[in-house]
Write a protein that holds these residues in place. Sequence first.
Motif, PDB file in Angstrom:
ATOM      1  N   TYR A   1       3.251  11.034   3.158  1.00 48.88           N
ATOM      2  CA  TYR A   1       2.147  10.832   2.158  1.00 48.88           C
ATOM      3  C   TYR A   1       3.039  10.568   0.591  1.00 48.88           C
ATOM      4  CZ  TYR A   1      -1.863  11.439  -0.953  1.00 48.88           C
ATOM      5  OH  TYR A   1      -2.735  11.144  -2.101  1.00 48.88           O
ATOM      6  N   CYS A   2       3.740  11.533   0.404  1.00 48.90           N
ATOM      7  CA  CYS A   2       4.627  11.300  -1.078  1.00 48.90           C
ATOM      8  C   CYS A   2       5.288   9.999  -0.815  1.00 48.90           C
ATOM      9  CB  CYS A   2       5.118  12.447  -1.305  1.00 48.90           C
ATOM     10  SG  CYS A   2       4.260  14.015  -1.749  1.00 48.90           S
TER      11      CYS A   2
ATOM     12  N   LEU B   1       5.301   7.250   1.050  1.00 47.81           N
ATOM     13  CA  LEU B   1       4.776   6.025   1.271  1.00 47.81           C
ATOM     14  C   LEU B   1       4.761   4.834   0.097  1.00 47.81           C
ATOM     15  CD1 LEU B   1       1.852   6.499   3.885  1.00 47.81           C
ATOM     16  CD2 LEU B   1       4.112   5.560   4.270  1.00 47.81           C
TER      17      LEU B   1
ATOM     18  N   ALA C   1       0.570   1.067   1.449  1.00 47.42           N
ATOM     19  CA  ALA C   1       0.972   2.368   1.043  1.00 47.42           C
ATOM     20  C   ALA C   1      -0.424   3.262   0.889  1.00 47.42           C
ATOM     21  CB  ALA C   1       1.908   2.681  -0.149  1.00 47.42           C
TER      22      ALA C   1
ATOM     23  N   ARG D   1      -1.756   6.419   3.171  1.00 50.01           N
ATOM     24  CA  ARG D   1      -1.840   7.547   2.579  1.00 50.01           C
ATOM     25  C   ARG D   1      -3.130   7.907   3.123  1.00 50.01           C
ATOM     26  NH1 ARG D   1      -0.727   8.204  -3.520  1.00 50.01           N
ATOM     27  NH2 ARG D   1       1.021   9.779  -2.981  1.00 50.01           N
ATOM     28  N   GLU D   2      -4.291   7.194   3.224  1.00 48.93           N
ATOM     29  CA  GLU D   2      -5.537   7.546   3.466  1.00 48.93           C
ATOM     30  C   GLU D   2      -5.537   7.974   5.128  1.00 48.93           C
ATOM     31  OE1 GLU D   2      -8.279   8.157   1.589  1.00 48.93           O
ATOM     32  OE2 GLU D   2      -7.130   7.769   0.243  1.00 48.93           O
TER      33      GLU D   2
ATOM     34  N   ARG E   1      -2.875   9.444   6.527  1.00 46.90           N
ATOM     35  CA  ARG E   1      -2.216  10.517   6.706  1.00 46.90           C
ATOM     36  C   ARG E   1      -3.045  11.610   6.043  1.00 46.90           C
ATOM     37  NH1 ARG E   1       0.959   7.816   7.372  1.00 46.90           N
ATOM     38  NH2 ARG E   1      -0.313   7.845   9.189  1.00 46.90           N
TER      39      ARG E   1
ATOM     40  N   CYS F   1       8.890   9.822  -5.972  1.00 48.49           N
ATOM     41  CA  CYS F   1       8.337  10.283  -4.996  1.00 48.49           C
ATOM     42  C   CYS F   1       8.759  11.710  -4.615  1.00 48.49           C
ATOM     43  CB  CYS F   1       8.641   9.182  -3.702  1.00 48.49           C
ATOM     44  SG  CYS F   1       7.791   7.661  -3.680  1.00 48.49           S
TER      45      CYS F   1
ATOM     46  N   ARG G   1      -4.852  14.807  -3.600  1.00 42.49           N
ATOM     47  CA  ARG G   1      -5.304  13.633  -4.240  1.00 42.49           C
ATOM     48  C   ARG G   1      -4.953  13.856  -5.933  1.00 42.49           C
ATOM     49  NH1 ARG G   1      -8.180   9.967  -1.197  1.00 42.49           N
ATOM     50  NH2 ARG G   1      -9.179  10.798   0.449  1.00 42.49           N
TER      51      ARG G   1
END
Length: 399
Positions: free
Chosen positions: A270-271, A273, A282, A286-287, A289, A367, A396
């Motif tokens: 997630y971090c 992407l 990305a 992330r969603e 993940r 990141c 988030r």
Amino acid sequence: MSLYRTFTAADAVAYARQYGQVADPQSLVSAEEIGDGNLNLVFKIRDPQGVSRAIVKQALPYVRCVGESWPLTLDRARIEAQTLLVHGALCPRHTVQVLHHDPELAVMVQEDLSDHHIWRSELVKGRYYPLAAGQLAEYLAQTLFHTSDFYQNAQEKKAEVSRFANPELCQITEDLFFTDPYIDHERNQFDEALLPQVQELRNDAALRLAVAGLKHRFLSKAEALLHGDIHSGSVFVAEGRLKAIDAEFGFYGPIGFDLGTALGNLLLNYCGLPGLLSPRDAAAGREQRLQDVRELWLIFADRFLTLCHQHTRDAALAVPGYAEQFLDQVWQDAVGYAGTELIRRTIGLAHVADLDSISEPEMRAECHRNALSLGRTLIVNAAQIEHIDALLARIRQNG
Ligand code: SR1
Ligand code: MG
């Protein structure tokens, strides 16, 4: 006298012919060493058409990614094979099959999974396997419940705790997760741009206190036979299929450690992407993940509780409400251990492609910083992050 010798490609072919359980052993003709992990040799054994038919894995007497200056027990090969055999009996669908193993040669022949891909490599490319998180949750629930005191006879479990004592590999985890990243240690590796944040972590008393608790629980809580290193590089995926591999860190430890390692690696992705894919891909990745994180926990919790309610064999542990209380502790541990995985993979010895393959230096540093701050948040606030939606909100908020 020890029979151990380090295999050549020819040794690996001969071994696979003898123990690979393939229909026509003489058709195995060549071997390619493909090990890209930190510890072992891994050979793909091929037929004359170049098709991979068997995998031969051998432990080296030292840490491969460091060299002979760091000797390491060969007994890890026995532990790996025996952990996979126990887990395979409990969850055959999601555990790589061990076809043969020899503790003296520290070698194992395992099922060929060439039609699968390493989950981490797929996550780094932005490829989504919507069933994978739920399948990993099923593997963890089955293996951890059935080797815990809820299910296993207390005397048999004590014998198993001893069979799976894994002091050298546990020490690697104890050092790399809980000690090195918080001190100035020569094994640590990070870009110089991160030094101010690394120093903040080292001087952060609340963080150090919470990490001490996590380390202490790792050292002392023999709750179940863990995989011990269940990151996304220890998981093979294919369309609708998933298999856990690489269990040499197996031992009886805190259940939350396996959950936290798995969650932490989804969060590392997630971090990373934003540095790996276009902004649009990305954001979508992330969603996905976050969905994986949610499903991993919720399906694990559902399966584990159902198993407790239906199959607990210890009369005292079967008392109404105890399984739920225990699961709350597993959750707290898992959140904290996920945080330690985020931090140690960012600034410790062993890094991950989700962050380190980001080519643009400023983006990579950003990141990395996000992974460190998310790791700290999870470790320090684990007790306040009471459920999965609170965790997703914190992720988030971190950015
Ligand atoms: C020295 S071994 C470094 C790391 O590789 C393994 O996969 C484990 O995650 C270990 O911490
Ligand atoms: Mg491994």
